[in-house]
Write a protein that holds these residues in place. Structure first.
Motif, PDB file in Angstrom:
ATOM      1  N   PRO A   1      28.884 -23.875 -56.835  1.00  0.00           N
ATOM      2  CA  PRO A   1      29.106 -22.924 -57.932  1.00  0.00           C
ATOM      3  C   PRO A   1      28.369 -21.606 -57.809  1.00  0.00           C
ATOM      4  CG  PRO A   1      27.872 -24.861 -58.662  1.00  0.00           C
ATOM      5  CD  PRO A   1      28.417 -25.184 -57.314  1.00  0.00           C
TER       6      PRO A   1
ATOM      7  N   CYS B   1      24.330 -16.094 -59.955  1.00  0.00           N
ATOM      8  CA  CYS B   1      25.023 -16.664 -61.109  1.00  0.00           C
ATOM      9  C   CYS B   1      24.152 -17.763 -61.687  1.00  0.00           C
ATOM     10  CB  CYS B   1      26.390 -17.208 -60.682  1.00  0.00           C
ATOM     11  SG  CYS B   1      27.257 -18.120 -61.954  1.00  0.00           S
TER      12      CYS B   1
ATOM     13  N   GLU C   1      24.814 -19.559 -64.296  1.00  0.00           N
ATOM     14  CA  GLU C   1      25.590 -20.505 -65.080  1.00  0.00           C
ATOM     15  C   GLU C   1      25.483 -21.899 -64.467  1.00  0.00           C
ATOM     16  OE1 GLU C   1      27.264 -22.458 -67.620  1.00  0.00           O
ATOM     17  OE2 GLU C   1      27.371 -20.311 -68.066  1.00  0.00           O
TER      18      GLU C   1
ATOM     19  N   LEU D   1      32.200 -20.509 -66.015  1.00  0.00           N
ATOM     20  CA  LEU D   1      31.826 -20.051 -64.681  1.00  0.00           C
ATOM     21  C   LEU D   1      32.562 -18.768 -64.322  1.00  0.00           C
ATOM     22  CD1 LEU D   1      30.194 -20.600 -62.151  1.00  0.00           C
ATOM     23  CD2 LEU D   1      32.058 -22.030 -61.303  1.00  0.00           C
TER      24      LEU D   1
ATOM     25  N   LYS E   1      30.873 -15.114 -63.431  1.00  0.00           N
ATOM     26  CA  LYS E   1      31.166 -14.337 -62.222  1.00  0.00           C
ATOM     27  C   LYS E   1      31.553 -12.899 -62.568  1.00  0.00           C
ATOM     28  CE  LYS E   1      30.769 -17.708 -59.148  1.00  0.00           C
ATOM     29  NZ  LYS E   1      29.869 -17.695 -57.977  1.00  0.00           N
TER      30      LYS E   1
END
Length: 749
Positions: free
Chosen positions: A170, A206, A208, A216, A220
């Protein structure tokens, strides 16, 4: 767990990934450490995962770039597939980020250029990596970057491609992957930017931690500029990273050349060392919070269904090292394949070598010989693999009972060893010493000692033993076979196990032959019949080909003489007064199907010139092949009732019950009849062979038996028909073609 894994000794666990485990291992061939990526047990039973794993190796090897990790070979051990790769000493880039908190700009930029060059090489090969992250960038002992793990790569051929199944990490995954859209090299550019954003800022771009796709995606879209989280960085470096991480692929760099040029520009603008976060601030940016680790671990387990795609989030690799296993004190040089570094060629060599070894182990010696020959002659083969393969061609020929072919192969192997570049001198000296003597007719008496080199020593002893055995001198062969049979077959010596078994088979056959050899052939019919029964039983249990079976058939021929009234004048079996003169009576024996008798006379002949020696060897080759042809006909007709066979006087028979060397047992409507081979119409035997060949499943056996039938026809049947058949077979079988060119001159002498 098992330490011995195929040709490797596992030393320690290095990492655990989503589909595999990674170990540092000892390569017992080249005495070096390698990395073994072993497919997890769950996936080793999944044909789709196996194919993907093998494709990863092929893809990685095909790139061939200093900043892409080298793949040595692939294989399977204990039901688990593995990839053997170079061991990169410096560890994962992720380690360095965690240790330093953030990477200084002047240290990161050269590494960024190297990674970009490696990705450019993959792109030139038509690939995108699809999982660029700190854990997939390795640093060697000089701090140079190497990209690893092409397990998720896609073949794009310079365009775009869409994955059928989506795996992602991710923190570094590009937006188009989240959306399930087609990807191209710019997807790797995004992950590249995210990776070095993490390295330069000390934390992932990121933050998250949720696996929810919408959250997500939103994260981004709102990644802050690098300068806002790492204000100590130069504007040029920040600009490069920000452009790499543009949400729209169209706003990223248009090529790796453009990216590399921008990186070099940023590097040139560095005037002095930029300030870097210190102490506690750097540790805070290390990205090692409990929440981040938990999110990454959870990501490796959670499977979500979103937007119609099966999402499988990849966990960051667990790099916790386990206690190192004890290393074996001795490492031997073995004939395991060492692929070249050019990628496809290296894997081709390794695959052919494994296939050849499997054929050898299964007893398919002709196929093993052909495949080892392909490895020997492959332009991409490295040493010592090429020289090992050259010697194993010789071994395969001997095991197949083709001593003349083995001598020819030995000459070729010697040429290879002498001309091989980068072949360790110890190996070259040992193998060369053996190969020089194999083509000579003089026996090699034991002991033949070598100073060092366990691998070449055992291989050399095996070749010497086989030479002596096939030359009819088993007493000279036995000490060599014993040495190989008693060799350790475990640990670093595990590769010796097949050789030890082969040597053991020869020792077993030697013991059986010694017990079964008739003390005298001048016996009555009843005793001859009993001895023949014993020899038939022995023939069925022999483990080796060539000389052992030949000896049995010669003994059978001598014993069978006492069962029938002699039909030949004493002169045909008389001793040759002049050993240098060609034994004309041998040709009479050949044409009359008395092949064992002819072979004995040809072996006693000592030609006075080279042409005579070539003729002798050619005739011996034909006679031995023809002997096998006749002896096996009985086995091939077993259980068949639809066959027809004619005698020279026109009688019809329904097949062969037993194909003995001199007097087969035929099946007729009136019962069993024993005739000599010379009483059977040769054309009828050739027709019988052709009919039986239609049911032959294995092409390799069909070719071998065609060759034996041709030998029979040339000597005792229709020579012109045999020549025509030989010419046709030479067109489709290169090994036969080479032998055919040796045989032809002898026929026309």
């Amino acid at each position: 767990m098992k330490r011995e894994f195929g040709p490797y000794t596992l030393l320690r666990r290095h990492a655990i990934g989503g589909m595999s485990m990674v170990f540092v291992a000892q390569d017992n061939t080249l005495h070096r450490e390698v990395v073994l990526k072993i497919l997890s047990e769950e996936f080793s039973a999944d044909e789709k995962r196996i194919a993907a794993f093998e494709e990863e190796a092929r893809i990685t090897a095909a790139i061939g770039h200093p900043h892409v990790v080298r793949v040595f070979t692939t294989g399977r051990a204990f039901g688990r597939f593995f990839i053997a790769m170079e061991f990169v000493q410096g560890g994962h880039y992720e380690h360095h980020i965690k240790e330093k908190g953030s990477i200084p700009e002047e240290e990161a930029l050269p590494l960024m250029i190297e990674v970009a060059e490696g990705l450019n090489a993959a792109h030139a090969a038509g690939l995108i990596h699809r999982d660029i992250k700190p854990g997939n960038i390795l640093l060697d002992s000089h701090g140079k970057a190497k990209i690893v793990d092409f397990g998720l790569a896609l073949l794009t051929q310079g365009g775009m491609a869409q994955a059928e199944e989506i795996w992602a990490t991710p923190y570094y995954v590009p937006p188009e992957t989240i959306e399930g859209l087609p990807e191209d090299f710019r997807s790797d550019v995004y992950a590249f930017g995210a990776t070095f954003h993490h390295a330069l800022a000390g934390k992932p771009p990121c933050g998250e931690e949720s696996m929810d796709t919408n959250r997500l995606r939103k994260a981004k879209q709102n990644i802050p500029p690098l300068a806002s989280v790492a204000p100590w960085l130069s504007a040029a470096t920040c600009a490069v990273i920000d452009r790499c991480m543009a949400y729209s692929a169209a706003d990223r760099f248009d090529s790796y050349e453009e990216l590399i040029a921008a990186l070099r520009g940023a590097q040139s603008q560095l005037g002095s060392e930029p300030p870097a976060p210190k102490g506690e601030d750097r540790r805070k940016r290390s990205g090692s919070s409990l929440g981040e680790k938990a999110a990454l671990a959870f990501a490796g387990l959670l499977i979500l269904l979103a937007a119609g795609f099966a999402w499988k989030w990849i966990n960051e690799e667990d790099d916790e090292l386990v206690e190192e296993l004890d290393e074996s004190s001795e490492v031997v040089t073995s004939p395991d394949p060492v692929p070249s570094t050019d990628g496809g060629g290296g894997l081709r060599v390794a695959s052919a070598y494994r296939e050849a070894s499997e054929a050898l182990g299964s007893g398919d010696y002709e196929r093993a010989r052909v495949l080892f020959g392909e490895v020997r002659d492959d332009p991409d083969v490295l040493e010592p693999t090429g020289s090992w393969a050259a010697c194993e061609v010789v071994v395969a020929s001997y095991l197949d009972g083709r001593s003349e072919q083995a001598r020819e192969d030995a000459r070729r192997a010697l040429d290879h060893v002498r001309s091989a570049k980068d072949l360790p001198s110890g190996i070259g000296n040992i193998l060369g010493k053996v190969l020089e003597r194999l083509p000579q007719m003089e026996p090699i008496k034991p002991p033949m000692n070598f100073d060092s080199g366990a691998g070449p020593r055992y291989l050399g002893w095996l070749m010497v033993g086989l030479k002596s055995w096939e030359q009819g001198m088993p007493e000279l062969a036995i000490p060599y076979f014993k040495a190989v049979a008693e060799a350790p077959g475990k640990g670093n010596h595990a590769w010796l196990a097949p050789y030890s078994k082969i040597a053991g088979d020869y020792l077993t056959d030697y013991s059986r032959l010694k017990k079964a050899e008739p003390k005298s052939f001048n016996v009555g019919k009843a005793e001859s019949a009993n001895l023949l029964d014993d020899l038939r039983a022995l023939d069925a249990t022999l483990r080796t080909k060539g000389r052992a079976r030949f000896n049995v058939r010669v003994w059978q021929a001598e014993l069978e003489k006492s069962l029938v009234a002699p039909k030949e004048t004493p002169g045909l079996a008389a001793k040759i007064d002049d050993a240098t003169a060609f034994p004309d009576s041998a040709m009479v024996d050949l044409s009359s199907c008395r092949f064992p008798t002819a072979i004995s006379k040809l072996k006693a002949w000592r030609p006075s010139d080279e042409d005579g020696e070539k003729r002798r060897e050619a005739l011996l080759t034909l006679a031995e092949a023809a002997t096998t042809f006749l002896a096996e006909l009985g086995e091939r007709t077993a259980g068949r009732s639809d066959l027809e066979l004619l005698s020279r006087d026109g009688r019809k028979f329904e097949g062969i019950l037993k194909g003995d060397v001199s007097r087969p047992l035929l099946k007729s409507s009136h019962g069993e009849v024993s005739l000599s081979w010379s009483e059977i119409d040769p054309s009828s035997l050739i027709e019988l062979h052709r009919e039986l060949s239609q049911d032959e499943d294995r092409e390799i056996d069909k070719l071998r038996r065609h060759e034996e039938a041709i030998a029979f026809d040339l000597l005792a049947g229709d020579r012109e028909r045999g020549k025509d058949a030989g010419a046709r077979l030479a067109e489709v079988s290169e090994p036969f073609g080479r032998r055919w060119m040796v045989v032809l001159p002898a026929l026309d002498h």
